[in-house]
Structure formats: C-alpha cells, structure tokens
Write a protein that holds these residues in place. Structure first.
Motif, PDB file in Angstrom:
ATOM      1  N   ILE A  78       0.834  -1.209   0.000  1.00  0.00           N
ATOM      2  CA  ILE A  78       0.000   0.000   0.000  1.00  0.00           C
ATOM      3  C   ILE A  78       0.869   1.260   0.000  1.00  0.00           C
ATOM      4  O   ILE A  78       0.556   2.244  -0.674  1.00  0.00           O
ATOM      5  N   ILE A  79       1.981   1.214   0.723  1.00  0.00           N
ATOM      6  CA  ILE A  79       2.913   2.345   0.737  1.00  0.00           C
ATOM      7  C   ILE A  79       3.498   2.559  -0.657  1.00  0.00           C
ATOM      8  O   ILE A  79       3.665   3.695  -1.112  1.00  0.00           O
ATOM      9  N   ASP A  80       3.798   1.456  -1.353  1.00  0.00           N
ATOM     10  CA  ASP A  80       4.269   1.563  -2.735  1.00  0.00           C
ATOM     11  C   ASP A  80       3.208   2.213  -3.619  1.00  0.00           C
ATOM     12  O   ASP A  80       3.514   3.053  -4.477  1.00  0.00           O
ATOM     13  N   TYR A  81       1.955   1.813  -3.428  1.00  0.00           N
ATOM     14  CA  TYR A  81       0.854   2.395  -4.210  1.00  0.00           C
ATOM     15  C   TYR A  81       0.721   3.893  -3.912  1.00  0.00           C
ATOM     16  O   TYR A  81       0.498   4.696  -4.823  1.00  0.00           O
ATOM     17  N   ASP A  82       0.870   4.249  -2.646  1.00  0.00           N
ATOM     18  CA  ASP A  82       0.823   5.664  -2.262  1.00  0.00           C
ATOM     19  C   ASP A  82       1.964   6.440  -2.925  1.00  0.00           C
ATOM     20  O   ASP A  82       1.768   7.562  -3.407  1.00  0.00           O
ATOM     21  N   GLU A  83       3.151   5.834  -2.978  1.00  0.00           N
ATOM     22  CA  GLU A  83       4.282   6.485  -3.641  1.00  0.00           C
ATOM     23  C   GLU A  83       4.015   6.644  -5.136  1.00  0.00           C
ATOM     24  O   GLU A  83       4.362   7.677  -5.736  1.00  0.00           O
TER      25      GLU A  83
END
Length: 199
Positions: free
Chosen positions: A99-104
């Motif tokens: 999810i953090i990757d998606y946010d990035e």
C-alpha cells in the motif's frame, strides 16, 4: 479478556485451565508464523490471509456451542484460533508495504512514517473499546462475581462476547479483503510505475 469467564462459567474448568488455554493459543500462533510466511509467498498474501480468517470464523462459531466439560474441544478450538490469528502478524505488514508503494506511485513520496503512526494508533483505540465493552456488557446483564452461579442472560452474554463477536468481525474482515485490489500482478505494475516516475 473474556476467556477467564468463558472457562469458568461455560466450560466449568478450573482457574489453572485459563493459563493452559492461553498458552495453547499463543504457542499455536507462534508455531504458525513461519508456515504463513512460506504459504503467503507461494500463494499470495491476500488469499492466504482469507484462508486464515476462514479458520478463525469456523473456530469462533464452533466455540459458541462449547459446553460444560468440553475441555479438549475448547483446547482444539484455541489451537485453531491461534493458527488463524497469527497470519495477520505476518501478512498485514507485507500488505501495508504494498500500500505504501501504491501511495508512492500516486504521490511521488515515501510516507512510511505516516502509515506507521496510523497503524500504531488504531490498535490502541480498538484496545480501549475492546477492554471496556465486555465488562460493561456483563454489568448490564447482571453479572455478580460474588454469586456462586450466573443467570441465563450472563451466560449467553459470555458466549456471544467470546464466540459471536469475533465471528462477526472475522466476517467483516474477510469481506473487505475480498475487494482488496493489490494482487501480485498489480503490485508489480505499481513498482514498475514508481521506477518510471523516478526516471
């Protein structure tokens, strides 16, 4: 929190059994962690977590029907509950990383700190509610610790708190995961997009 009441009034076991059941739950959870890690890598985090939650659903529903003297049945169900619950400790952080990757990908920023704070605060708020609610419910249905026996309402409240409430929340959780969009294929595309943004 409700286990001591369930063991004493529903199963009719001695106080020492509370410790034994707690140990069974914890040891089963610890033993399952490397298994969930391996299965999660092989078959995908979301699907494996849904299987683990399904184990929790079955165990919680079955716990509602445990009665006096069912010591071994409760022990077996605590093993299942421990096995199912430990999946979250392994798979959820890995899913948060996705999810953090998606946010990035969407923002161009790495915001692990914000996600970390959020994930640290939410369980604390839940713990406050989860700690207060069972005692409040038992008080409302007339639980009297000084009495030798409990009334039918208290008996049913203990069953519901220990079996049906977890069953319901497991159901909500598995429903939400059913719509979780970040599969391994999607995550690979997200990582590719992040690298392209950097370039």
């Amino acid at each position: 929190l409700v286990m001591p009441y369930f063991v004493k009034y529903v199963v009719g076991a001695s106080s020492s059994m509370r410790l034994i059941y707690a140990l069974i739950y914890v040891l089963a959870a610890l033993a399952a962690i490397p298994v969930w890690m391996w299965i999660g890598k092989r078959f995908g985090k979301v699907h494996v977590w849904m299987v683990a939650i399904s184990i929790g659903i079955v165990a919680s529903l079955a716990m509602f029907f445990v009665g006096k003297g069912n010591l071994y049945v409760m022990g077996a169900l605590e093993i299942l509950r421990g096995l199912g619950s430990s999946a979250a400790t392994v798979l959820m952080p890995a899913m948060i990383a996705d999810i953090i990757d998606y946010d990035e990908f969407n923002t161009g920023k790495r915001r692990e700190a914000q996600f970390g704070v959020f994930l640290g605060l939410i369980p604390k708020f839940i713990a406050i509610i989860a700690g207060a609610m069972p005692l409040a419910v038992l008080g409302m249905v007339g639980y009297d610790p000084s009495a030798g026996e409990i009334n039918a309402n208290t008996h049913m409240a203990i069953r519901v708190l220990y079996a049906i409430i977890p069953f319901a929340f497991h159901g909500i959780c598995i429903t939400l995961l059913f719509f979780y969009p970040l599969s391994a294929t999607v995550h690979a595309a997200i990582r590719e997009g992040v690298e392209l943004h950097k370039k």
